[in-house]
Scaffold this motif. Structure first.
Motif, short mmCIF file in Angstrom:
data_model
loop_
_atom_site.label_atom_id
_atom_site.label_comp_id
_atom_site.label_asym_id
_atom_site.label_seq_id
_atom_site.Cartn_x
_atom_site.Cartn_y
_atom_site.Cartn_z
N ILE A 47 0.86 -1.19 0.00
CA ILE A 47 0.00 0.00 0.00
C ILE A 47 0.89 1.24 0.00
O ILE A 47 1.67 1.45 0.93
CB ILE A 47 -0.94 0.02 1.22
N VAL A 48 0.78 2.05 -1.03
CA VAL A 48 1.61 3.25 -1.13
C VAL A 48 1.24 4.21 0.00
O VAL A 48 0.08 4.60 0.14
CB VAL A 48 1.43 3.93 -2.49
N GLY A 49 2.21 4.56 0.83
CA GLY A 49 1.96 5.42 1.97
C GLY A 49 1.37 4.69 3.16
O GLY A 49 0.92 5.31 4.13
N GLY A 50 1.40 3.35 3.13
CA GLY A 50 0.79 2.58 4.22
C GLY A 50 1.64 2.48 5.47
O GLY A 50 1.14 2.08 6.53
N GLY A 51 2.92 2.84 5.38
CA GLY A 51 3.82 2.68 6.52
C GLY A 51 3.70 3.70 7.63
O GLY A 51 3.72 3.34 8.81
N PRO A 52 3.58 5.01 7.32
CA PRO A 52 3.55 6.01 8.40
C PRO A 52 2.47 5.78 9.47
O PRO A 52 2.77 5.94 10.66
CB PRO A 52 3.33 7.32 7.63
N PRO A 53 1.24 5.39 9.12
CA PRO A 53 0.26 5.14 10.18
C PRO A 53 0.68 3.99 11.10
O PRO A 53 0.41 4.02 12.30
CB PRO A 53 -1.02 4.79 9.41
N LEU A 54 1.34 2.97 10.54
CA LEU A 54 1.81 1.86 11.37
C LEU A 54 2.94 2.31 12.29
O LEU A 54 3.04 1.89 13.44
CB LEU A 54 2.28 0.70 10.49
N ALA A 55 3.80 3.18 11.77
CA ALA A 55 4.93 3.66 12.57
C ALA A 55 4.46 4.49 13.76
O ALA A 55 5.05 4.40 14.85
CB ALA A 55 5.88 4.48 11.70
#
Length: 320
Positions: free
Chosen positions: A115-123
């Motif tokens: 998911i493009v841009g999916g990492g920041p919310p998980l971080a």
């Protein structure tokens, strides 16, 4: 910052292992034995390693579809990664994640992400956990220039500031979101400058220079550990290959790519900077050892067993 010879050799080893791993996959993928898409990290090694050399196992990272370098930099086992990419049962995710969803929670690697841009919310979730439980750890996301434009990335930046979370956002700007140029897709033309508008410190560094990345990451990570809140680092870097394996790469000329490999190769730049500190023979030995390690990983992955059909529906849904 002055690093010891041991630290420098460890950093070079990580970078060389990433290069050997992905360059080999560039060849292996043409054999038709690897399922799914592959996005290679060659050319961006200084970013992953410059950042992750400042992290510990209590810190958590999130990645992108181009995640092999982040995995290796965070300490994931190369043999288990290769098994995973070949879809084998002994892989990190039992062959079910593949290249784009490879993960190792035991190493603080929350996963590559399709998911493009999916990492920041998980971080920021990892950072909130660390803050709540007072673990001393941080959350950190790697995101591309394309992912920097996503709404959930903006929401994560804002929430990190509001909650004063121990999180660092790394934006790897390699100039293209697939085939769309950064200068066209980023309205402000400046990822770091735009991020600063959310109320957190943001800086831009040379992503081909391990030392520039290491120092910027060290400052941001230590700031987060002190409870002073989030930061952003935009790294200017280059990928050697197309967006994905099989991409004809029509957005760049062969001459441009040749120039990048000749003058903007993070490994060449690293070797030049440490030539007066480290005997070149020690670096050459690491080159040979890394190649042998990747050769062994490929051989074992090819001969390993696939998951049994009875495992088809396991690890698909979480049951509470």
């Amino acid at each position: 910052m002055q690093l010891t010879e041991e630290q420098l050799l460890a950093a070079y080893r990580r970078m060389r292992e990433i290069r050997e791993f992905d360059d080999r996959l560039h060849t292996e993928n043409t054999m038709g034995d690897i399922p799914g898409f592959i996005h290679l990290y060659s050319g961006e090694e200084a970013v992953a390693v410059g950042v992750c050399e400042n992290l510990t196992e209590k810190d958590y990272i999130t990645s992108t579809h181009r995640g092999h370098g982040h995995c290796i930099a965070k300490g994931c086992d190369i043999h288990s990664m290769m098994l995973e990419i070949f879809g084998k049962d002994e892989g990190l995710c039992h062959g079910k994640g593949g290249s784009m969803h490879i993960a190792d929670l035991n190493k603080g690697m929350l996963g590559a992400n399709g998911i493009v841009g999916g990492g920041p919310p998980l971080a920021i979730g990892a950072a909130l956990t660390a803050k709540t439980l007072k673990t001393g750890g941080i959350g950190l996301s790697f995101t591309g220039d394309g992912g920097s434009n996503q709404g959930m990335t903006f929401e994560a930046l804002n929430m990190a500031v509001v909650l004063k979370l121990p999180v660092v956002f790394i934006f790897e700007n390699n100039g293209f979101g697939e085939g769309t140029g950064h200068d066209y897709a980023v309205g402000s033309k400046d990822i770091a400058g735009r991020a600063a508008g959310f109320g957190l410190p943001a800086q831009k560094v040379d992503g081909t220079d391990f030392f520039a990345v290491y120092e910027a990451a060290h400052q941001a990570i230590e700031r987060a550990r002190r409870g002073e809140g989030p930061s952003v680092i935009e790294t200017l870097t280059n990928r050697f290959y197309g967006h994905f394996e099989g991409d004809p790469g029509l957005v760049r000329s062969k001459e441009e790519i040749d120039d990048i490999k000749a003058h903007k190769d993070p490994l060449k730049i690293f070797r030049e900077k440490v030539k007066d500190q480290i005997d070149a023979a020690k670096l050459d030995a690491i080159d040979a050892e890394s190649q042998a390690k990747v050769d062994d990983a490929v051989a074992k992955a090819r001969s390993a067993r696939y998951p049994d059909v009875s495992q088809l529906l396991t690890d698909v849904y979480v049951s509470y």
